[in-house]
Scaffold this active site. Structure first.
Site, mmCIF file in Angstrom:
data_model
loop_
_atom_site.group_PDB
_atom_site.id
_atom_site.type_symbol
_atom_site.label_atom_id
_atom_site.label_comp_id
_atom_site.label_asym_id
_atom_site.label_seq_id
_atom_site.Cartn_x
_atom_site.Cartn_y
_atom_site.Cartn_z
ATOM 1 N N GLY A 1 -2.841 -1.365 -7.790
ATOM 2 C CA GLY A 1 -2.981 -0.669 -6.517
ATOM 3 C C GLY A 1 -2.146 -1.314 -5.433
ATOM 4 O O GLY A 1 -2.060 -2.531 -5.334
ATOM 5 N N THR A 2 -1.504 -0.493 -4.615
ATOM 6 C CA THR A 2 -0.767 -0.921 -3.421
ATOM 7 C C THR A 2 -0.791 0.272 -2.474
ATOM 8 O O THR A 2 -1.014 1.385 -2.935
ATOM 9 C CB THR A 2 0.707 -1.245 -3.749
ATOM 10 N N THR A 3 -0.588 0.193 -1.248
ATOM 11 C CA THR A 3 -0.336 -0.895 -0.322
ATOM 12 C C THR A 3 -1.482 -0.902 0.691
ATOM 13 O O THR A 3 -2.063 0.144 0.958
ATOM 14 C CB THR A 3 1.020 -0.658 0.383
#
Length: 281
Positions: A53-55
């Site tokens: 997962g990002t951001t």
């Protein structure tokens, strides 16, 4: 005269690993960011096929802090999930967001929530913001062995400090190092682009609503340049998760509120694709 290892294409001394035929492979295995452009070698690492997962971003304003995260999770070059949630309530006066290996990060968040609740029930009071940040650092450090295998989790922690009457932001490195940030911060693959937007848009006198708008603008800029970050999806009605923490406690903005912010950002990009500009003087 004895022949040297380097004649066989392998590196001498400490780098003479029979499974590594070049310095590039050594760097790729032990320090991929040292390769040109920070790239990784063609061989995949352990965590490449696991959703990441990002951001995530956080911005302070007088009397509180806003935290936001995009909704995309990737597994290598594939979009693993379009609506993952990365921002969570830690307790009544704090929030936590995760970047990195999604599964481990979510479990870390759940354990952190339980520990804060347990402390409050046992002691009859909430842990201080400093105490929460320190406890989270210990949890990140406990995941160091997994991080060395490519399964790192790098959280972002934010809370309302009742004694100071202000929002505070803490970032971490994979080894559990804890750092307090001033004004704003971002973490994740799109963090460089998000931080650039935050730097230009941040004002010390932001309102809670404007701080949320700054976060959405920053996430849009991150999605514009980072393929692992997802921008607002108006077609599917998938918007960033945005939450604020003030003296009134933790509050996650409703879908209609975030949708209005996202729509305003997207509409503004038609006239100014690069986003709002900061005054030069």
């Amino acid at each position: 005269m004895a022949s040297h290892e380097s004649h066989t294409g392998r590196l001498p001394g400490l780098f003479a690993n029979p499974d590594m035929s070049s310095f590039t492979e050594f760097l790729g295995a032990y320090s991929p960011r040292s390769l040109p452009g920070g790239r990784t070698p063609p061989a995949s690492r352990a965590g490449d096929d696991i959703p990441h997962g990002t951001t995530i971003v956080a911005v302070t304003f007088p009397g509180g802090v806003v935290m936001a995260g995009d909704r995309r999770a990737t597994a290598g070059h594939v979009i693993a999930q379009r609506d993952i949630e990365k921002v969570f309530r830690a307790d009544e006066f704090s929030a936590i967001a995760i970047a990195g290996t999604a599964g481990i990060g979510i479990e870390m968040v759940r354990l952190f929530q339980v520990e804060l609740e347990h402390y409050e029930k046992r002691e009859g009071r909430t842990l201080s913001v400093e105490g929460k940040a320190n406890r989270l650092a210990t949890m990140v450090r406990q995941n160091l062995a997994m991080a060395m295998q490519g399964l790192a989790v790098v959280p972002l922690f934010a809370g309302y400090d009742e004694e100071r009457d202000e929002g505070r932001i803490f970032s971490y490195d994979p080894a559990g190092g804890r750092y307090e940030e001033r004004d704003f911060h971002s973490v994740g693959s799109g963090s460089v682009f998000a931080r650039g937007a935050l730097k230009k848009l941040y004002r010390p006198d932001l309102s809670a609503e404007d701080a949320g708008l700054v976060c959405v603008q920053a996430l849009y800029d991150a999605a514009d340049d980072d393929s692992a970050t997802g921008g607002p999806d108006l077609t599917r009605r998938i918007f960033p998760v945005v939450a604020s923490v003030t003296s009134d406690g933790y509050r996650r903005l409703g879908e209609d509120e975030v949708g209005a912010l996202a729509q305003a950002v997207v509409d503004g990009r038609y006239d100014s694709p690069g986003g709002p500009t900061a005054p030069l003087r």
